[in-house]
Design a protein around this motif. Structure first.
Motif, short mmCIF file in Angstrom:
data_model
loop_
_atom_site.label_atom_id
_atom_site.label_comp_id
_atom_site.label_asym_id
_atom_site.label_seq_id
_atom_site.Cartn_x
_atom_site.Cartn_y
_atom_site.Cartn_z
N LEU A 174 0.84 -1.19 0.00
CA LEU A 174 0.00 0.00 0.00
C LEU A 174 0.87 1.24 0.00
N GLY A 175 0.57 2.19 -0.86
CA GLY A 175 1.19 3.50 -0.74
C GLY A 175 0.53 4.22 0.40
N SER A 176 1.26 4.44 1.49
CA SER A 176 0.66 4.91 2.74
C SER A 176 1.07 6.33 3.09
N ASP B 43 -3.26 3.21 6.66
CA ASP B 43 -3.90 3.97 5.58
C ASP B 43 -4.84 3.04 4.82
N LEU B 44 -6.03 2.85 5.37
CA LEU B 44 -6.98 1.93 4.78
C LEU B 44 -7.75 2.52 3.60
N THR B 45 -7.77 3.84 3.49
CA THR B 45 -8.60 4.47 2.46
C THR B 45 -7.81 4.85 1.22
N GLY B 46 -6.49 4.62 1.22
CA GLY B 46 -5.68 4.99 0.07
C GLY B 46 -5.92 4.10 -1.13
N VAL C 228 2.08 -4.77 3.42
CA VAL C 228 3.07 -3.80 3.88
C VAL C 228 2.66 -2.41 3.42
N GLU C 229 3.04 -1.41 4.20
CA GLU C 229 2.76 -0.02 3.86
C GLU C 229 4.06 0.66 3.45
N VAL C 230 4.06 1.21 2.24
CA VAL C 230 5.21 1.90 1.70
C VAL C 230 4.93 3.40 1.78
N PRO C 231 5.77 4.18 2.47
CA PRO C 231 5.46 5.60 2.64
C PRO C 231 5.45 6.36 1.31
N ILE C 232 4.40 7.17 1.13
CA ILE C 232 4.30 8.03 -0.04
C ILE C 232 3.84 9.41 0.42
#
Length: 270
Positions: free
Chosen positions: A127-129, A165-168, A209-213
């Motif tokens: 996920l882009g978080s 970040d569930l809504t991304g 996994v959440e990848v920071p964006i």
């Protein structure tokens, strides 16, 4: 162009994005060409845009027939159905990975490579978080920041998840995940679609996994968010909590994630 493409696919839904579609496809092609030496496909799913987005998309596909395809739908039916239609095309073509991204350049196409690398490195869904260390938003006022964070917090607490970040809507799936989570029964139409797919992924035991964006507000065109879409999300989240839905654990899925794994933010729903 071959009908079978065992390569990563990027699905981009559009409605009235004539000002953005050419640029977002161009930047995505640049990134994916470097990240995918064996090839890639970009699928634009246009919901009958009256502003000519579909015609621009057709020109892009004609100019890049081995990389760009267009799926035309007669009218707007919601974000979720647009993605589901695109996913079906990609999976039928044998996609190895399926990515999703907004058409308005809120998501930086250069980050596609980082999402793809995360899945190639062992994640099932990246996920882009906006809400992990290193992530964030720009060009938003305080009220919009509060609403966005509050929406993710509400969904996370209600569903018992650790994903922040569930809504991304910037994601990369291993194709096996989409085949396992029973897409024809997905219920949501608007932005709640993003919550539902991540919830199903976690419930199926896959590693997220959440990848920071950094998310940037659109500079052209208009937002598709409205109160009907927001209301759907408020209603759907507790309905998911009450649901008995659970897909069989897919081959290769991870039944749990170690608590001390800082890169992983998933846990089976509670």
């Amino acid at each position: 162009m071959s009908t079978v493409a065992h390569v990563p696919w990027l699905v981009i839904p559009t409605f009235d994005e004539a000002e953005n579609v050419e640029r977002v496809v161009g930047l995505s092609r640049e990134t994916l060409a470097a990240a995918c030496p064996d090839g890639f496909r970009i699928l634009i799913v246009d919901d009958g845009s009256p502003d000519g987005t579909g015609e621009i998309a057709d020109r892009l596909a004609a100019a890049h027939p081995d990389e760009v395809r267009v799926l035309h739908r007669e009218r707007p039916q919601g974000l979720g159905p647009a993605y589901l239609a695109g996913f079906e095309v990609a999976l039928r073509a044998g996609a190895t990975h399926v990515m999703e991204m907004d058409a308005d350049l809120s998501h930086d196409p250069r980050d596609l490579a980082r999402l793809l690398d995360a899945v190639r490195g062992g994640a099932d869904l990246a996920l882009g978080s906006r809400y992990v260390t290193g992530g964030g938003v720009s060009d938003w006022g305080l009220l919009r920041r509060v609403i966005s964070r509050g929406g993710s917090w509400y969904a996370r607490v209600t569903l018992g998840l650790r994903v922040r970040d569930l809504t991304g809507g910037f994601k990369c799936f291993d194709a096996a995940v989409l085949r396992a989570i029973d897409l024809p029964t997905v219920r949501s139409v608007g932005y709640a679609f993003q919550v539902e797919l991540t919830w199903r992924t976690v419930r199926s035991g896959f590693r997220v996994v959440e990848v920071p964006i950094v998310f940037r507000d659109r500079t052209a065109g208009s937002s598709k968010m409205n109160w009907r879409i927001a209301r759907e999300a408020v209603v759907l989240v507790p309905a998911l909590r009450r649901s008995r839905w659970r897909a069989p654990l897919a081959a290769g899925a991870r039944a749990s994630v170690p608590e001390d794994d800082p890169a992983s933010m998933s846990t089976p729903g509670r």
